[in-house]
Design a protein around this motif. Structure first.
Motif, PDB file in Angstrom:
ATOM      1  N   SER A   1     -12.761  -5.162  -3.462  1.00  0.00           N
ATOM      2  CA  SER A   1     -12.815  -4.375  -4.685  1.00  0.00           C
ATOM      3  C   SER A   1     -11.485  -4.440  -5.433  1.00  0.00           C
ATOM      4  O   SER A   1     -10.436  -4.713  -4.837  1.00  0.00           O
ATOM      5  N   TRP A   2     -11.559  -4.194  -6.718  1.00  0.00           N
ATOM      6  CA  TRP A   2     -10.374  -4.123  -7.559  1.00  0.00           C
ATOM      7  C   TRP A   2     -10.590  -3.080  -8.657  1.00  0.00           C
ATOM      8  O   TRP A   2     -11.727  -2.749  -9.000  1.00  0.00           O
TER       9      TRP A   2
ATOM     10  N   HIS B   1      -8.537   6.315  -9.695  1.00  0.00           N
ATOM     11  CA  HIS B   1      -8.790   5.513  -8.498  1.00  0.00           C
ATOM     12  C   HIS B   1      -9.639   6.261  -7.481  1.00  0.00           C
ATOM     13  O   HIS B   1     -10.486   5.668  -6.802  1.00  0.00           O
TER      14      HIS B   1
ATOM     15  N   PHE C   1      -8.783   3.869   0.216  1.00  0.00           N
ATOM     16  CA  PHE C   1      -8.264   2.514   0.138  1.00  0.00           C
ATOM     17  C   PHE C   1      -7.769   2.048   1.496  1.00  0.00           C
ATOM     18  O   PHE C   1      -7.224   2.823   2.277  1.00  0.00           O
TER      19      PHE C   1
ATOM     20  N   ALA D   1     -13.130   4.725  -6.101  1.00  0.00           N
ATOM     21  CA  ALA D   1     -13.167   4.402  -4.675  1.00  0.00           C
ATOM     22  C   ALA D   1     -14.237   5.219  -3.957  1.00  0.00           C
ATOM     23  O   ALA D   1     -14.792   4.784  -2.944  1.00  0.00           O
TER      24      ALA D   1
ATOM     25  N   VAL E   1      -5.077  -2.773  -9.143  1.00  0.00           N
ATOM     26  CA  VAL E   1      -5.102  -2.581  -7.694  1.00  0.00           C
ATOM     27  C   VAL E   1      -6.168  -3.477  -7.093  1.00  0.00           C
ATOM     28  O   VAL E   1      -7.273  -3.599  -7.631  1.00  0.00           O
TER      29      VAL E   1
ATOM     30  N   LEU F   1      -2.849   5.947  -4.657  1.00  0.00           N
ATOM     31  CA  LEU F   1      -4.071   5.582  -3.950  1.00  0.00           C
ATOM     32  C   LEU F   1      -4.335   6.573  -2.825  1.00  0.00           C
ATOM     33  O   LEU F   1      -3.443   6.874  -2.029  1.00  0.00           O
TER      34      LEU F   1
ATOM     35  N   ASP G   1      -8.116  -4.310  -3.263  1.00  0.00           N
ATOM     36  CA  ASP G   1      -8.356  -3.840  -1.896  1.00  0.00           C
ATOM     37  C   ASP G   1      -9.198  -4.901  -1.187  1.00  0.00           C
ATOM     38  O   ASP G   1     -10.419  -4.817  -1.153  1.00  0.00           O
TER      39      ASP G   1
ATOM     40  N   ARG H   1       0.817  -1.218   0.000  1.00  0.00           N
ATOM     41  CA  ARG H   1       0.000   0.000   0.000  1.00  0.00           C
ATOM     42  C   ARG H   1       0.852   1.270   0.000  1.00  0.00           C
ATOM     43  O   ARG H   1       0.574   2.217  -0.743  1.00  0.00           O
TER      44      ARG H   1
ATOM     45  N   ARG I   1     -12.116  -4.202   1.265  1.00  0.00           N
ATOM     46  CA  ARG I   1     -13.314  -3.617   0.680  1.00  0.00           C
ATOM     47  C   ARG I   1     -13.852  -4.448  -0.476  1.00  0.00           C
ATOM     48  O   ARG I   1     -14.741  -3.999  -1.200  1.00  0.00           O
TER      49      ARG I   1
ATOM     50  N   ALA J   1      -4.517  -2.685   0.962  1.00  0.00           N
ATOM     51  CA  ALA J   1      -4.613  -2.601  -0.493  1.00  0.00           C
ATOM     52  C   ALA J   1      -3.221  -2.780  -1.094  1.00  0.00           C
ATOM     53  O   ALA J   1      -2.213  -2.418  -0.494  1.00  0.00           O
TER      54      ALA J   1
END
Length: 370
Positions: free
Chosen positions: A330-331, A356, A307, A360, A323, A303, A325, A297, A328, A311
């Motif tokens: 998520s990508w 991002h 995030f 996000a 990326v 980011l 995460d 990260r 969360r 991440a």
């Protein structure tokens, strides 16, 4: 063994959506996707790239995506969903995952030293480095090293690679050299060329049908640099000069692919489909905060606050990036040719950060179909 992808939701689902489509319903305009497309269209007009493709989602799959631009400044055709981008250093985490699958099989271990696999190499710092330190960029291997400038053939290049000087082991320093060695270790451990290994372990199991080492069909490829060294526009062949001199699939660069394919990879990783649980935790950086094969990260400076601390991601010199995460679920994937027509383009880092931030900021997800 890796987790059963059908054992729990949403990992058993592979949903997808069309460019600028709404997570909330078919045919509706997704304002977030439209905002991302507008950001990238403006960046293209400002000369940051000629083409970009993007996707974002979760363990359930692609939830929004889009694309803008043309394969090159000279080619007026809009890119399609099958346009192939030179992934550059995004090759590294895919090769790393291939290597980790071999660790899962017992063919290698994270504490295996390079010299144990490459037994014919001399006793030098690179052969004393273990796989874990190379995967986390903490081996002491040097940073950017243009060996191609002084070593014009593979044998000379590998001799220079074997004799590189290492400094400050334990300190994070990004190194392509270490990943070239990792690719060679994977090949020696299996007796297979790296392109076949990546296909067997990663791209075929995940149906990443468009991801492959170059050369690829120039008609489908997005151009990179009008390269002074080669005296031509690079399109369909690897941009990285070290990879050119190596002349074969390498561990640090050379894969081509699409945003959709990288989304398949990201979803599988969030679901734990590729690796056994203990190795999955190590890959995510559970032991020391350093993910195996990825940038942690703190190194992903693009980011923002949206995030989580765990991440991680990876970028490529050509303008690519992925990326994840996990906290969360998520990508985010952005692929562009920021070095077209030259590597002197301006403003791409700001575009990457804004991309991002936009996605996000809105974590709306679509319900799994059915």
């Amino acid at each position: 063994m890796p987790a059963d992808p059908a054992a729990s939701e949403p990992c058993g689902v592979r949903a997808s959506s069309s460019p600028s489509s709404s997570p909330g319903g078919r045919g509706q305009v997704d304002p977030v996707a439209r905002e991302v497309d507008d950001l990238l269209a403006a960046a293209r007009e400002n000369g940051s790239f000629s083409a970009a493709a993007w996707a974002a989602g979760s363990s359930a799959g692609v939830q929004r995506s889009g694309r803008v631009g043309t394969p090159s400044r000279q080619d007026p055709r809009p890119i399609g969903p099958d346009a192939l981008f030179d992934l550059a250093s995004v090759t590294k985490p895919i090769v790393a995952l291939t290597l980790l699958r071999l660790v899962d099989r017992g063919l290698l271990a994270l504490d295996t030293r390079v010299g144990e696999a490459l037994e014919d190499w001399p006793d030098t710092p690179i052969t004393r480095a273990d796989l874990r330190s190379l995967l986390t960029h903490t081996s002491g291997a040097p940073g950017p090293t243009p060996l191609w400038r002084e070593h014009a053939d593979r044998d000379s290049f590998l001799h220079a690679l074997a004799h590189l000087e290492f400094t400050d082991p334990g300190t994070w320093r990004y190194s392509s050299m270490g990943f070239i060695a990792l690719g060679l270790v994977a090949e020696r451990a299996t007796g297979l060329p790296l392109d076949e290994l990546v296909a067997r372990e990663i791209t075929h199991p995940l149906d990443m049908h468009e991801t492959r080492f170059g050369p690829v069909d120039p008609a489908r490829a997005v151009a990179t640099e009008d390269c002074p060294w080669r005296g031509r526009l690079v399109r369909g062949t690897v941009h990285d000069e070290n990879a050119v001199v190596l002349g074969a699939p390498a561990g640090h660069a050379g894969l081509f692919g699409t945003a959709h394919d990288l989304g398949l990879l990201a979803g599988a990783l969030l679901c734990g489909e590729l690796l056994a649980p203990e190795l999955q935790r190590a890959m995510l950086g559970a032991e020391d905060g350093r993910p195996l094969g990825w940038w942690p990260r703190e190194q992903c400076t693009y980011l923002g606050e949206g995030f989580g601390d765990r991440a991680f991601g990876h970028t490529g010199f050509t303008g690519t990036g992925l990326v994840l995460d996990p906290s969360r679920d998520s990508w985010y994937c952005l692929l562009a040719n920021r070095i077209h027509p030259s590597r002197n383009s301006q403003g791409f880092e700001e575009v990457r950060a804004a991309f991002h931030e936009l996605l996000a900021r809105d974590r709306t997800t679509s319900p799994p179909p059915g």
